[in-house]
Enzyme design. Structure first.
Site, PDB file in Angstrom:
ATOM      1  N   ILE A 143       0.816  -1.414   0.102  1.00  0.00           N
ATOM      2  CA  ILE A 143      -0.054   0.047  -0.029  1.00  0.00           C
ATOM      3  C   ILE A 143       0.658   1.437  -0.212  1.00  0.00           C
ATOM      4  O   ILE A 143       0.444   2.171  -0.095  1.00  0.00           O
ATOM      5  CB  ILE A 143      -0.894   0.020   1.237  1.00  0.00           C
ATOM      6  CG1 ILE A 143      -0.221  -0.071   2.555  1.00  0.00           C
ATOM      7  CG2 ILE A 143      -1.973  -1.150   0.964  1.00  0.00           C
ATOM      8  CD1 ILE A 143      -0.985   0.048   3.631  1.00  0.00           C
ATOM      9  N   GLY A 193      11.824   0.698   2.974  1.00  0.00           N
ATOM     10  CA  GLY A 193      11.301  -0.610   2.623  1.00  0.00           C
ATOM     11  C   GLY A 193       9.759  -0.306   2.035  1.00  0.00           C
ATOM     12  O   GLY A 193       9.097   0.642   1.980  1.00  0.00           O
ATOM     13  N   VAL A 203       5.349  -0.633   2.408  1.00  0.00           N
ATOM     14  CA  VAL A 203       4.423  -0.844   3.454  1.00  0.00           C
ATOM     15  C   VAL A 203       3.234  -1.480   2.973  1.00  0.00           C
ATOM     16  O   VAL A 203       2.697  -1.253   1.927  1.00  0.00           O
ATOM     17  CB  VAL A 203       3.956   0.592   3.767  1.00  0.00           C
ATOM     18  CG1 VAL A 203       2.721   0.766   4.844  1.00  0.00           C
ATOM     19  CG2 VAL A 203       5.043   1.626   4.434  1.00  0.00           C
ATOM     20  N   ASP A 211       7.134  16.548  13.889  1.00  0.00           N
ATOM     21  CA  ASP A 211       6.587  16.224  12.352  1.00  0.00           C
ATOM     22  C   ASP A 211       5.118  16.338  12.306  1.00  0.00           C
ATOM     23  O   ASP A 211       4.649  15.240  11.645  1.00  0.00           O
ATOM     24  CB  ASP A 211       7.351  15.398  11.873  1.00  0.00           C
ATOM     25  CG  ASP A 211       7.181  15.324  10.414  1.00  0.00           C
ATOM     26  OD1 ASP A 211       6.897  16.723   9.989  1.00  0.00           O
ATOM     27  OD2 ASP A 211       7.481  14.429   9.599  1.00  0.00           O
TER      28      ASP A 211
END
Length: 1013
Positions: free
Chosen positions: A657, A663, A665, A776
């Site tokens: 997704i 890497g 998800v 963030d």
């Protein structure tokens, strides 16, 4: 449908009218919505309505039946040819059942006066509706002037003779609300003043929010408030066998809808949620905690015979440690180790064995070594003395080998190797061990343990020592090995039969290392530990003077240390860092603070002080505090302390997704032992990662695992013992908030948006209370599930401010635009909860603008400059003034003036409880003049005509409208406001936003205005 007009019978129906009227009535027999409760519906009354008409030649009842022979009650009047009509129709008493307000629905037809020849002077096209409150259901003697007028009713559509010919029915429906009502009931009255009208049905009802079960809380039928804008807060009651997690509340709207669910209930231990109820766990199943999702099957070697079990009992000979989770299988002690072998080397014995065949179902198997010294004549054994040493240790052995040293020579020993695990202490049975019998050999002497220095000169050192504790025979000689410090490869050997020597020919003022070993007939023993001594300097003449260098060195070192301390105090660092005597005083003053392995602290403002611990942390009673995993010397320790290890076999990856730096998800499913399979999100670490990348990747799990809050993304666990390395979290169906809002532009009510913002603020309050600074916070880092619950995510990466012209924070995952970052964090790298509040204000702006990019296409440098000069983002379109004011509060330059997250949650709760406060919008005409300066905007001079501009933004359909209304030049277009667009007929919200956004870009060249604070 029509009424006969002209010179005929004034009240009589036209031919065929009755049939048409009945058809209309039948078509209108529709069920009322579930949120409406009828007090009267003339369509469902089987007998006489009991209504009274006066004068008697006014309103006339037309009685018919439908196909089921149920009566149809219709009243008509058509006195259009006579002047001064005053015809009244009075209903029977209607019980209000103590409701504060009621609604009235009328269905009627009305004749167009223009279609009645000769009646234009006297014909009317309206009638009046009245009510009179009364506690007396028998009272009909009410004077006309006692009635209270509700409204003058006019038809949206009237019919003509042509409609009758075409069999067209024009049925009108009008709804009116009356309140507040104070008495038990009321009468309705309809006054005709000269219209041709047929009253088909009258319905009196009130609205309610129907009883419902939401989040395992039962909310009762709730009558809506008298004010159409009022939201009633209703507290829910947990269903049977459930407990409160957070007090459940919902809000009943004036339309009978439940809005803004807050809080929830959880099925208590021993019960699970099914179809909004808590069902008992059946025998063989259990649920240990309300927070467990469902009943789980008893783990292996355990059982339960009762319903509603919170734990399972262990079978006979099986046990469970107090620290074992209830989901863990019951286990038993291990069997004995197997195939033990020994290797004797003089007075040392090395033992090795194979693990037990049965570990008891546990992984915490360790070994205990029992040593017995046995008499060869009597066969009696006794425990070995404390002089025997075990390498690496006697108890808690994890490996399957051990060495015993310092045994006695020519002695019989029996060693028992016992396997134990976490439940061995609960086993009343016999110990499980394997025995090994050995006899030690003639042995070399043990090492020399103590060496004393004698006379020291500039060229010699005299030493003496004692005989080894265990000579194991006659000492034949000693071997002394020595070398200059750090010159181990060049050493000298001296042999002596005495326990004293003098080493000559040494360098003045030099350190030397000595080691000594003894020899018997069995050979040399081991060297002693290293002893270090130093020759005297050249100036030293005797042993009496040998202490002078030590004194000189000590004084010199003392002076240097004193200078360092004074300089440190003068610099102010001592106060900031808690060093020296100040630290000691602090330790005395606050004995409840426990330090392990020390800490260091950077110089910063008091409110930003943080302690960085090495392999430890500070604990305050009753306070849960975030622990930075980077303070652990071993990052893997942090991961395993805060995150649960999951077997890779429990995870099913279904599809990709997304992707990130580390890497992919993926979405997938997780099936844990004894639990149902459920959806999860899985972050994987790509092949070929470095150890640093692995630490950074798992760092996020170490952080996330410390949090437990409904508005913080939940960590299910990690996979570190197999590849790929994975982080497993709960699955959020709707993905990131910014993307979700863009896909659903304009689809939510203000209350729903405020509910989202409240969830985000609640999660940030939790993080702030724990002492965690997010750094963030942005809509892209908020995830939203199918229930519109927002959860804060993205905890993984440290941020460094680079010296580049974009002034963007750089992480291992890429650059983060500064448009979300507080000015003090940009300028001074001061990240606090207050800087998170600034970011939250930007998130509010994103939510209310449905995912627009903050500051649009301005460069980072322009944003920094504008914010520093005191300018702020304008209000989003149709934004409530209260929310925009909260945004501006979050954007205060002085961070101490910004609200705290607990204050923000409280403010949003008040807005939800009082939704009328959200109706006041920011002045739409001021939005365009409140723009921020854009970098390299598309100005009005970039287009030669209004048509070219509209075509460029794909709004060419409005070119003619703009030109017809005088907007023929780009200069005039630049002054257009949102109200102007609506006046021009641009009614689609999406088109309004596209045009206004384009105007915002052009405005920079024409209007240099912003929102200064």
């Amino acid at each position: 449908m029509g009424l006969r007009g002209g010179g005929g019978r004034a009240g009589g129906p036209a031919p065929g009218w009755t049939c048409l009227l009945l058809c209309a009535a039948l078509r209108s027999l529709l069920a009322s919505p579930g949120s409406e409760v009828n007090l009267l519906d003339s369509r469902t009354v089987m007998g006489d309505l009991g209504w009274i008409a006066y004068p008697k030649n006014g309103w006339e009842e037309i009685g018919e039946v439908d196909e089921n022979y149920a009566p149809i009650h219709t009243y008509q009047v058509c006195k259009v040819m006579e002047q001064n009509q005053n015809n009244w129709l009075l209903t029977s008493w209607i019980s209000n059942e103590g409701r504060p307000a009621s609604s009235f629905e009328l269905k009627f037809t009305l004749r167009d006066c223009n279609s009645l020849p000769g009646g234009l002077g006297t014909c009317k096209e309206t009638f009046n509706m009245y009510y009179f409150e009364s506690d007396d259901e028998d009272g009909r003697n009410i004077r006309e002037n006692q009635y209270i007028k509700i409204d003058t009713i006019a038809a949206d559509e009237s019919f003509t003779e042509l409609d009758l010919g075409d069999r067209v029915m024009k049925l009108n429906t009008e709804v009116r609300d009356v309140g507040p009502l104070t008495k038990k009931g009321f009468y309705l009255a309809f006054q005709d003043v000269g219209a041709c009208i047929a009253l088909v049905s009258v319905r009196v009802y009130y609205k309610k929010c129907p009883s419902v079960i939401r989040n395992l809380a039962r909310f009762p039928d709730t009558i809506t408030g008298a004010d159409s804008s009022q939201l009633l807060e209703v507290s829910g009651v947990c269903v049977n066998h459930s407990v409160t997690d957070e007090a459940p509340k919902m809000h009943c709207s004036a339309e009978g809808e439940w809005l803004v669910p807050i809080g929830k209930c959880l099925c208590k231990a021993g019960y699970e949620e099914k179809n909004n109820t808590c069902q008992v766990c059946r025998p063989g199943f259990f649920k240990a905690s309300p927070h467990s999702p469902s009943c789980s099957k008893c783990p292996p070697h355990s059982y339960t015979l009762d319903e509603a079990s919170t734990s399972c009992l262990c079978e006979e000979h099986y046990f469970r440690r107090e620290s074992d989770p209830p989901t863990m299988a019951c286990t038993r002690p291990p069997s004995a180790p197997r195939s033990a072998i020994s290797n004797v080397n003089e007075t040392s014995v090395f033992l090795e064995w194979i693990p037990p065949a049965d570990t008891g179902g546990r992984k915490d198997v360790s070994y205990y070594i029992a040593c017995k010294k046995c008499n060869s004549h009597s066969g009696l054994c006794e425990a070995c003395g404390s002089h025997v040493r075990y390498l690496p240790q006697q108890t808690g052995l994890k490996n399957t080998s051990v060495m015993m040293v310092d045994l006695l020579a020519h002695t019989n020993y029996t060693f028992e190797i016992e396997a134990v695990n976490g439940v061995s202490d609960q086993n009343p049975g016999a110990r499980q061990f394997v025995s090994v019998n050995v006899t030690t050999n003639q042995a070399a002497p043990s090492p020399v343990s103590s060496v004393k220095k004698g006379k020291i000169t500039k060229n010699s050192i005299s030493l003496s020592w004692q005989e080894p504790d265990r000579p194991n025979g006659i000492i034949l000689e000693y071997e002394i090995k020595y070398f200059e410090k750090d010159q181990e490869t060049s050493y000298t050997i001296i042999k002596s039969k005495e326990t004293a020597i003098t080493a000559d020919g040494l360098k003045p003022g030099s350190a030397y290392v000595f080691q000594i070993r003894a020899r018997t007939a069995a050979g040399y023993g081991g060297f002693s530990r290293r002893f270090e001594f130093e020759t005297s300097p050249v100036l030293a003449a005797s042993s009496d003077q040998s202490q002078i260098p030590i004194i000189v060195v000590s004084v010199t070192v003392g002076v240097i240390l004193l200078a360092v301390v004074i300089g440190f105090l003068l610099s102010g660092s001592c106060c900031d860092h808690g060093c020296g005597w100040a630290s000691s005083l602090r330790a005395v003053a606050y004995p409840s603070l426990i330090w392990r392995c020390g800490y260091s602290k950077a110089k910063q403002d008091p409110e930003e002080e943080k302690m960085h611990f090495h392999n430890g942390h500070i604990k305050l009673p009753g306070v849960r505090t975030y622990i930075d995993p980077h303070t652990y010397e071993d990052p893997n320790q942090a991961v395993h302390e805060f995150a649960k290890e999951i077997e890779a076999s429990c995870i099913t990856i279904e599809r990709v997704i997304g992707a990130g730096e580390f890497g992919e998800v993926c979405s997938g499913r997780l099936k844990l032992q004894g639990k149902r399979e459920f959806p999860v999100a899985i972050k994987t670490l790509k092949v070929g990662y470095t150890e640093k990348q692995r630490r950074d990747f798992l760092g996020e799990a170490s952080i996330m695992g410390q949090f437990d809050h409904p508005n913080i993304i939940h960590l299910e666990g990690v996979v570190t013992k197999s590849k790929p390395v994975m982080i497993v979290t709960e699955y959020m169906e709707n993905g990131s908030l910014d993307t979700f809002l863009k896909k659903n532009d304009g689809q939510f009510t203000v209350i729903q948006l405020v509910g989202m913002l409240r969830g985000i603020a609640s999660g940030m309050k939790y993080l702030s209370d724990m002492g965690y600074v997010h750094r963030d916070l942005a809509a892209r880092n908020i995830l939203i599930n199918s229930n519109l619950v927002c959860k804060v995510s993205d905890f993984g990466l440290s941020r460094v401010l680079e010296d580049d012209p974009e002034a963007a924070y750089t992480t291992r995952g890429g650059k983060i635009p500064i448009r979300w970052t507080a000015p003090e964090a940009i300028a001074f790298r001061k990240f606090t909860s207050a800087s998170d509040v600034w970011s939250y204000g930007i998130v509010m702006w994103e939510v209310m603008s449905y995912g627009e990019r903050p500051y649009w296409e301005m460069t980072n440098q322009d944003v920094i400059k504008a914010v520093e000069e005191g300018y702020r983002l304008p209000s989003p379109m149709d934004c409530p003034a209260a929310l925009y004011q909260l945004m501006l509060d979050c954007w205060q330059k002085d961070r101490n003036s910004r609200p705290k997250f607990d204050e923000i949650v409280s403010m949003l709760d008040k807005l939800i409880r009082n939704p009328s406060s959200l109706k006041t919008l920011v002045n739409a005409s001021s939005r365009v003049s409140n723009l921020l300066v854009e970098h390299s905007p598309v100005g009005s001079g970039a287009y030669r005509s209004v048509g070219e501009w509209l075509e460029a933004i794909k709004m060419g359909r409005y070119t003619e409208i703009f030109m017809e209304n005088g907007y023929s030049s780009m200069d005039s277009v630049a002054q257009v406001t949102l109200e102007d667009l609506r006046r021009l007929g641009v009614t689609l919200v999406g088109h309004q936003k596209k045009i206004m956004n384009s105007l915002q870009e052009m405005k920079v060249q024409l209007v240099n205005g912003m929102v200064p604070l």
